[in-house]
Each structure stands twice: as structure tokens, then as C-alpha cells.
Design a protein around this motif. Sequence first.
Motif, PDB file in Angstrom:
ATOM      1  N   UNK A   1      27.404  35.670  13.693  1.00 57.14           N
ATOM      2  CA  UNK A   1      26.197  36.459  13.959  1.00 57.14           C
ATOM      3  C   UNK A   1      25.505  36.880  12.667  1.00 57.14           C
ATOM      4  N   UNK A   2      26.293  37.039  11.623  1.00 57.48           N
ATOM      5  CA  UNK A   2      25.770  37.559  10.360  1.00 57.48           C
ATOM      6  C   UNK A   2      24.739  36.614   9.745  1.00 57.48           C
ATOM      7  N   UNK A   3      24.871  35.330   9.992  1.00 61.32           N
ATOM      8  CA  UNK A   3      23.971  34.362   9.370  1.00 61.32           C
ATOM      9  C   UNK A   3      22.603  34.291  10.050  1.00 61.32           C
ATOM     10  N   UNK A   4      22.444  34.905  11.215  1.00 59.25           N
ATOM     11  CA  UNK A   4      21.176  34.856  11.948  1.00 59.25           C
ATOM     12  C   UNK A   4      20.486  36.216  11.869  1.00 59.25           C
ATOM     13  N   UNK A   5      19.725  36.425  10.808  1.00 62.13           N
ATOM     14  CA  UNK A   5      19.080  37.718  10.591  1.00 62.13           C
ATOM     15  C   UNK A   5      18.045  38.038  11.675  1.00 62.13           C
ATOM     16  N   UNK A   6      17.284  37.043  12.096  1.00 66.96           N
ATOM     17  CA  UNK A   6      16.299  37.292  13.153  1.00 66.96           C
ATOM     18  C   UNK A   6      16.998  37.688  14.446  1.00 66.96           C
ATOM     19  N   UNK A   7      18.094  37.007  14.758  1.00 63.23           N
ATOM     20  CA  UNK A   7      18.864  37.336  15.947  1.00 63.23           C
ATOM     21  C   UNK A   7      19.458  38.733  15.876  1.00 63.23           C
ATOM     22  N   UNK A   8      19.993  39.091  14.704  1.00 67.45           N
ATOM     23  CA  UNK A   8      20.540  40.434  14.528  1.00 67.45           C
ATOM     24  C   UNK A   8      19.453  41.495  14.691  1.00 67.45           C
ATOM     25  N   UNK A   9      18.289  41.200  14.169  1.00 66.36           N
ATOM     26  CA  UNK A   9      17.178  42.149  14.288  1.00 66.36           C
ATOM     27  C   UNK A   9      16.799  42.343  15.755  1.00 66.36           C
ATOM     28  N   UNK A  10      16.771  41.271  16.517  1.00 64.49           N
ATOM     29  CA  UNK A  10      16.466  41.365  17.951  1.00 64.49           C
ATOM     30  C   UNK A  10      17.562  42.169  18.660  1.00 64.49           C
ATOM     31  N   UNK A  11      18.817  41.882  18.344  1.00 70.14           N
ATOM     32  CA  UNK A  11      19.935  42.604  18.961  1.00 70.14           C
ATOM     33  C   UNK A  11      19.956  44.075  18.566  1.00 70.14           C
ATOM     34  N   UNK A  12      19.429  44.382  17.398  1.00 76.63           N
ATOM     35  CA  UNK A  12      19.434  45.746  16.878  1.00 76.63           C
ATOM     36  C   UNK A  12      18.698  46.711  17.814  1.00 76.63           C
TER      37      UNK A  12
END
Length: 129
Positions: A16-27
Motif C-alpha cells: 500500500x505504501x507505494x501507491x500514494x494516490x491510493x493512500x490519499x484516497x483511503x485517508x
Amino acid sequence: MFSKFKDNEGNFKKSLISDMEGLLELYEAPHLCVHGEDILEEALAFITTHLGLEKAAGTIEYPLSASVSHALYRPNRKSLPRLEARRFVSIYGENASHDNMLLKFAELDFSLKGLIKANVGFVSGGGKI
């Protein structure tokens, strides 16, 4: 929902750490949690930590870095929707893969609503400036 992002040991997957856009959405999702939703609280801690580390390391490129900084300062769910939409439109316009037509419509929407608000204020104020 968040359990699918965990590995067999119960930790959030390192991928998950490598997908910054995904993490931002999940945030944004854990900000809707209520007290006692442990997995959402864990997700928020995990995501906040990794977004903050990447931001501090300077590895996130602009305009995504601007979105991450803003989200960490004030999550979208805790802000005024109209202000967040305007901020998003300005950042979206700087994204290399933006859709020109969509951007024009969004900018036109803000311009028209601003004009309408000004006219309503003018009329309701008796025509005084």
C-alpha cells in the motif's frame, strides 16, 4: 472493507505504501468512523504515518504533494465542500493528465455561481453597491 488491505499477520500490507494516490484516497474514509471502529482507527494511523513520512522525505511529486499536504492539514471531510472543490479544481488543472473540457466546465461552474451570488446580493440589497 479495510480488512482486505491487511496481511495474514493482521498488519496493513506494505504494498500500500507505494501507491500514494491510493493512500490519499483511503485517508479520507477513516475520518467518517465512529468511536469503536478499531480497523478504521488503525487505518488512519497507518495512512497518516506513511503519507507524512513520504511528504517529509520529499518523494511525492507536485501536484500530488500539494493534495497530501492539504489533506494532512485538514481532511476533505472536515472542510467546506465548496472550498475543497475549488481547491481541487486548481490542483487538477496542474495535473498533466487533466481533461481540458472537464476543467473548463468546472471553472465555468465556479464563475457562474460567483456571478449569480453577486447579482443576488445586488438585487437583495436594493441595487446598492
